[in-house]
Design a protein around this motif. Structure first.
Motif, PDB file in Angstrom:
ATOM      1  N   LEU A   1       0.808  -1.222   0.000  1.00  0.00           N
ATOM      2  CA  LEU A   1       0.000   0.000   0.000  1.00  0.00           C
ATOM      3  C   LEU A   1       0.836   1.266   0.000  1.00  0.00           C
ATOM      4  O   LEU A   1       0.473   2.285   0.559  1.00  0.00           O
ATOM      5  N   ILE A   2       1.961   1.224  -0.637  1.00  0.00           N
ATOM      6  CA  ILE A   2       2.806   2.394  -0.834  1.00  0.00           C
ATOM      7  C   ILE A   2       3.128   3.067   0.499  1.00  0.00           C
ATOM      8  O   ILE A   2       3.130   4.273   0.636  1.00  0.00           O
ATOM      9  N   THR A   3       3.387   2.296   1.508  1.00  0.00           N
ATOM     10  CA  THR A   3       3.673   2.851   2.832  1.00  0.00           C
ATOM     11  C   THR A   3       5.151   3.172   2.955  1.00  0.00           C
ATOM     12  O   THR A   3       5.974   2.280   2.874  1.00  0.00           O
ATOM     13  N   PRO A   4       5.519   4.443   3.149  1.00  0.00           N
ATOM     14  CA  PRO A   4       6.933   4.779   3.312  1.00  0.00           C
ATOM     15  C   PRO A   4       7.485   4.120   4.561  1.00  0.00           C
ATOM     16  O   PRO A   4       6.755   3.772   5.483  1.00  0.00           O
ATOM     17  N   SER A   5       8.791   3.962   4.579  1.00  0.00           N
ATOM     18  CA  SER A   5       9.387   3.259   5.699  1.00  0.00           C
ATOM     19  C   SER A   5       9.389   4.089   6.959  1.00  0.00           C
ATOM     20  O   SER A   5       9.545   3.552   8.038  1.00  0.00           O
ATOM     21  N   ILE A   6       9.235   5.404   6.864  1.00  0.00           N
ATOM     22  CA  ILE A   6       9.050   6.176   8.072  1.00  0.00           C
ATOM     23  C   ILE A   6       8.083   7.311   7.814  1.00  0.00           C
ATOM     24  O   ILE A   6       8.025   7.849   6.735  1.00  0.00           O
ATOM     25  N   ALA A   7       7.327   7.607   8.800  1.00  0.00           N
ATOM     26  CA  ALA A   7       6.415   8.747   8.732  1.00  0.00           C
ATOM     27  C   ALA A   7       6.498   9.422  10.082  1.00  0.00           C
ATOM     28  O   ALA A   7       6.042   8.867  11.072  1.00  0.00           O
ATOM     29  N   TRP A   8       7.053  10.593  10.136  1.00  0.00           N
ATOM     30  CA  TRP A   8       7.530  11.116  11.408  1.00  0.00           C
ATOM     31  C   TRP A   8       6.996  12.495  11.717  1.00  0.00           C
ATOM     32  O   TRP A   8       6.897  13.343  10.841  1.00  0.00           O
ATOM     33  N   ARG A   9       6.641  12.706  12.979  1.00  0.00           N
ATOM     34  CA  ARG A   9       6.331  14.032  13.509  1.00  0.00           C
ATOM     35  C   ARG A   9       7.208  14.269  14.722  1.00  0.00           C
ATOM     36  O   ARG A   9       7.375  13.358  15.538  1.00  0.00           O
TER      37      ARG A   9
ATOM     38  N   GLY B   1       7.601  14.144   7.291  1.00  0.00           N
ATOM     39  CA  GLY B   1       8.551  13.702   6.281  1.00  0.00           C
ATOM     40  C   GLY B   1       8.586  12.189   6.252  1.00  0.00           C
ATOM     41  O   GLY B   1       8.124  11.529   7.184  1.00  0.00           O
ATOM     42  N   PHE B   2       9.098  11.631   5.166  1.00  0.00           N
ATOM     43  CA  PHE B   2       9.302  10.183   5.100  1.00  0.00           C
ATOM     44  C   PHE B   2      10.366   9.874   4.064  1.00  0.00           C
ATOM     45  O   PHE B   2      10.738  10.722   3.250  1.00  0.00           O
ATOM     46  N   HIS B   3      10.867   8.655   4.103  1.00  0.00           N
ATOM     47  CA  HIS B   3      11.813   8.204   3.075  1.00  0.00           C
ATOM     48  C   HIS B   3      11.341   6.886   2.491  1.00  0.00           C
ATOM     49  O   HIS B   3      10.620   6.122   3.126  1.00  0.00           O
ATOM     50  N   TYR B   4      11.767   6.624   1.277  1.00  0.00           N
ATOM     51  CA  TYR B   4      11.376   5.412   0.580  1.00  0.00           C
ATOM     52  C   TYR B   4      12.305   5.237  -0.616  1.00  0.00           C
ATOM     53  O   TYR B   4      13.396   5.805  -0.644  1.00  0.00           O
TER      54      TYR B   4
ATOM     55  N   ASP C   1      13.645  26.085   9.997  1.00  0.00           N
ATOM     56  CA  ASP C   1      14.355  25.548  11.159  1.00  0.00           C
ATOM     57  C   ASP C   1      13.690  24.272  11.657  1.00  0.00           C
ATOM     58  O   ASP C   1      14.369  23.358  12.131  1.00  0.00           O
ATOM     59  N   GLY C   2      12.368  24.197  11.548  1.00  0.00           N
ATOM     60  CA  GLY C   2      11.674  22.969  11.901  1.00  0.00           C
ATOM     61  C   GLY C   2      11.970  21.834  10.931  1.00  0.00           C
ATOM     62  O   GLY C   2      12.022  20.661  11.334  1.00  0.00           O
ATOM     63  N   MET C   3      12.183  22.157   9.665  1.00  0.00           N
ATOM     64  CA  MET C   3      12.493  21.139   8.670  1.00  0.00           C
ATOM     65  C   MET C   3      13.854  20.501   8.910  1.00  0.00           C
ATOM     66  O   MET C   3      14.064  19.327   8.561  1.00  0.00           O
ATOM     67  N   ILE C   4      14.795  21.257   9.470  1.00  0.00           N
ATOM     68  CA  ILE C   4      16.167  20.779   9.603  1.00  0.00           C
ATOM     69  C   ILE C   4      16.230  19.452  10.348  1.00  0.00           C
ATOM     70  O   ILE C   4      16.886  18.495   9.913  1.00  0.00           O
ATOM     71  N   SER C   5      15.544  19.370  11.486  1.00  0.00           N
ATOM     72  CA  SER C   5      15.582  18.131  12.267  1.00  0.00           C
ATOM     73  C   SER C   5      14.938  16.975  11.510  1.00  0.00           C
ATOM     74  O   SER C   5      15.400  15.831  11.597  1.00  0.00           O
ATOM     75  N   VAL C   6      13.883  17.265  10.752  1.00  0.00           N
ATOM     76  CA  VAL C   6      13.218  16.204   9.980  1.00  0.00           C
ATOM     77  C   VAL C   6      14.143  15.708   8.867  1.00  0.00           C
ATOM     78  O   VAL C   6      14.233  14.511   8.594  1.00  0.00           O
ATOM     79  N   ILE C   7      14.851  16.646   8.219  1.00  0.00           N
ATOM     80  CA  ILE C   7      15.806  16.255   7.179  1.00  0.00           C
ATOM     81  C   ILE C   7      16.893  15.363   7.774  1.00  0.00           C
ATOM     82  O   ILE C   7      17.252  14.320   7.210  1.00  0.00           O
ATOM     83  N   GLY C   8      17.431  15.751   8.931  1.00  0.00           N
ATOM     84  CA  GLY C   8      18.426  14.919   9.586  1.00  0.00           C
ATOM     85  C   GLY C   8      17.883  13.549   9.934  1.00  0.00           C
ATOM     86  O   GLY C   8      18.558  12.522   9.751  1.00  0.00           O
ATOM     87  N   HIS C   9      16.651  13.522  10.434  1.00  0.00           N
ATOM     88  CA  HIS C   9      15.968  12.276  10.780  1.00  0.00           C
ATOM     89  C   HIS C   9      15.912  11.338   9.569  1.00  0.00           C
ATOM     90  O   HIS C   9      16.270  10.160   9.653  1.00  0.00           O
TER      91      HIS C   9
ATOM     92  N   ARG D   1      23.709  27.660  13.362  1.00  0.00           N
ATOM     93  CA  ARG D   1      23.353  26.752  14.452  1.00  0.00           C
ATOM     94  C   ARG D   1      22.023  26.092  14.127  1.00  0.00           C
ATOM     95  O   ARG D   1      21.169  26.691  13.481  1.00  0.00           O
ATOM     96  N   PHE D   2      21.852  24.875  14.638  1.00  0.00           N
ATOM     97  CA  PHE D   2      20.669  24.098  14.313  1.00  0.00           C
ATOM     98  C   PHE D   2      20.160  23.357  15.551  1.00  0.00           C
ATOM     99  O   PHE D   2      20.912  23.128  16.503  1.00  0.00           O
ATOM    100  N   LEU D   3      18.894  22.966  15.488  1.00  0.00           N
ATOM    101  CA  LEU D   3      18.315  22.081  16.502  1.00  0.00           C
ATOM    102  C   LEU D   3      17.945  20.778  15.811  1.00  0.00           C
ATOM    103  O   LEU D   3      17.083  20.758  14.924  1.00  0.00           O
ATOM    104  N   VAL D   4      18.602  19.701  16.198  1.00  0.00           N
ATOM    105  CA  VAL D   4      18.413  18.400  15.548  1.00  0.00           C
ATOM    106  C   VAL D   4      18.210  17.333  16.622  1.00  0.00           C
ATOM    107  O   VAL D   4      18.954  17.278  17.609  1.00  0.00           O
ATOM    108  N   GLN D   5      17.203  16.487  16.439  1.00  0.00           N
ATOM    109  CA  GLN D   5      16.939  15.436  17.411  1.00  0.00           C
ATOM    110  C   GLN D   5      18.074  14.429  17.458  1.00  0.00           C
ATOM    111  O   GLN D   5      18.830  14.265  16.501  1.00  0.00           O
ATOM    112  N   TRP D   6      18.204  13.772  18.593  1.00  0.00           N
ATOM    113  CA  TRP D   6      19.210  12.729  18.747  1.00  0.00           C
ATOM    114  C   TRP D   6      18.798  11.463  17.985  1.00  0.00           C
ATOM    115  O   TRP D   6      17.656  11.335  17.525  1.00  0.00           O
ATOM    116  N   VAL D   7      19.755  10.543  17.857  1.00  0.00           N
ATOM    117  CA  VAL D   7      19.485   9.247  17.227  1.00  0.00           C
ATOM    118  C   VAL D   7      19.955   8.135  18.155  1.00  0.00           C
ATOM    119  O   VAL D   7      20.744   8.352  19.078  1.00  0.00           O
ATOM    120  N   TRP D   8      19.457   6.938  17.888  1.00  0.00           N
ATOM    121  CA  TRP D   8      19.747   5.790  18.736  1.00  0.00           C
ATOM    122  C   TRP D   8      21.165   5.279  18.487  1.00  0.00           C
ATOM    123  O   TRP D   8      21.573   5.053  17.352  1.00  0.00           O
TER     124      TRP D   8
END
Length: 349
Positions: free
Chosen positions: A29-37, A200-203, A256-264, A327-334
């Motif tokens: 069903l064309i589901t991207p591998s991530i769909a993030w907020r 955002g999502f990637h596929y 600035d809000g997009m930056i963290s999503v792009i990094g994600h 300077r940027f605000l970017v979420q951490w990763v695992w």
């Protein structure tokens, strides 16, 4: 699911494999591998509920079972080809370009974007090869006339990419080995599920639509549609009284809000490009990936409704990492080595 090759050190897909990818993807069903907020305390589409609690704590190893499923990761040098869809100001483009360029800028003032990328680089393929250090800007394509309209579906996003790589003048290069295609939609473009479910999502593109299997990510500018959802914490939802937004480090709430999503998205494309590499959960069509596990965490103590310890500049703008100049605000990763979310601005490093 995504058997084949479009990144790392692999040749182009064979016709049978490409056909298999297309058919299987349509069945999913064309589901991207991530769909993030980035808004805290929500679940990514299709995520196993067990991971909801794990996102509240930096050291949630008891609940997280991130596994390597033997697929490729992006070990070859990454070139990011950008598609600017809609109306973009020059200043907005400069912010995003510098962020991407900062991935490989090892001389940036710490804590830096390049140090943040080091956590992503800890992930390896089955040969032991690490994700590449090199992430560079490639060719760009402007689609300022909204060639596919101002309302896009997930499938029509792939049509936008096709237009960019098959254009009569200055088409984007077809780089199936180490290219990454980043589609950015301006604030007046609606994308299917944008704001309600995704920022955002990637596929990967389908050969039946684009002609090639190419890794891509889409990220939207939420400034006009849902800044309180996708540009948090630089904007906050209206339904939460008393919560004040933080000041954006580059003066543009949407970008600035997009930056963290792009990094994600880039972090997850690098570690799970074919949805058969690094992820948690039982269903590869709904993987919980390395950035999903750290949603809402930007600093030490982060989790739940708290971003964690951040830094303010002299003008009161909030950030957690430095780029080349900005300077940027970017979420951490695992970090799978220590089994908790990490970032270069951690106070316990």
């Amino acid at each position: 699911m995504r058997q084949g090759s479009y990144a790392c050190r692999f040749p182009a897909l064979s016709v049978p494999v490409a056909l298999y990818l297309t058919v299987l993807s349509l069945l999913l069903l064309i589901t991207p591998s991530i769909a993030w907020r980035p808004w805290p305390n929500h679940q990514t589409n299709g995520s196993d509920p067990i991971y909801g609690a794990s996102k509240k704590y930096e050291g949630s190893s008891e609940f997280v079972h991130l596994k390597y499923h033997m697929g490729p990761v992006l070990t070859a040098n990454i070139t990011v080809h950008t598609i600017w869809y809609g109306t973009w100001a020059k200043a907005q483009k400069k912010i995003i370009r510098e962020f991407i360029s900062s991935f490989s800028a090892v001389n940036s003032k710490p804590p830096s974007v390049a140090q943040w990328w080091k956590t992503v680089r800890l992930y390896t393929d089955q040969t032991g090869a690490n994700i590449t250090r090199s992430v560079v800007l490639g060719a760009e394509k402007n689609d300022r006339f909204y060639s596919h309209g101002k309302s896009l579906t997930r499938l029509s996003i792939q049509s936008v990419i096709k237009s960019a790589v098959t254009a009569n003048t200055k088409p984007l290069p077809i780089n199936a080995q180490n290219g990454l295609y980043l589609l950015l939609t301006s604030a007046d473009v609606y994308v299917q599920d944008f704001c309600g479910q995704v920022c955002g999502f990637h596929y990967f593109t389908f050969p039946s639509i684009v002609g090639y299997t190419l890794p891509y990510a889409w990220v939207g500018n939420s400034a006009k549609q849902c800044p309180g959802v996708c540009a948090y914490p630089f904007a906050v939802p209206d339904y939460i009284p008393g919560l004040k937004p933080l000041k954006a480090p580059n003066g543009d709430v949407g970008v600035d809000g997009m930056i963290s999503v792009i990094g994600h998205e880039i972090a997850e494309l690098a570690t799970n490009p074919l949805v058969n590499a690094w992820y948690a959960g039982q269903d590869p069509s709904f993987p919980v990936e390395i950035a999903d596990l750290c949603e809402g965490i930007y600093g030490t103590g982060g989790g739940g409704s708290y971003t964690g310890q951040l830094t303010e500049d002299g003008d009161g703008a909030t950030y957690n990492i430095n780029g080349i100049r900005r300077r940027f605000l970017v979420q951490w990763v695992w970090n799978h080595v220590v089994s908790y979310c990490t970032g270069p601005n951690a106070l316990d490093q």
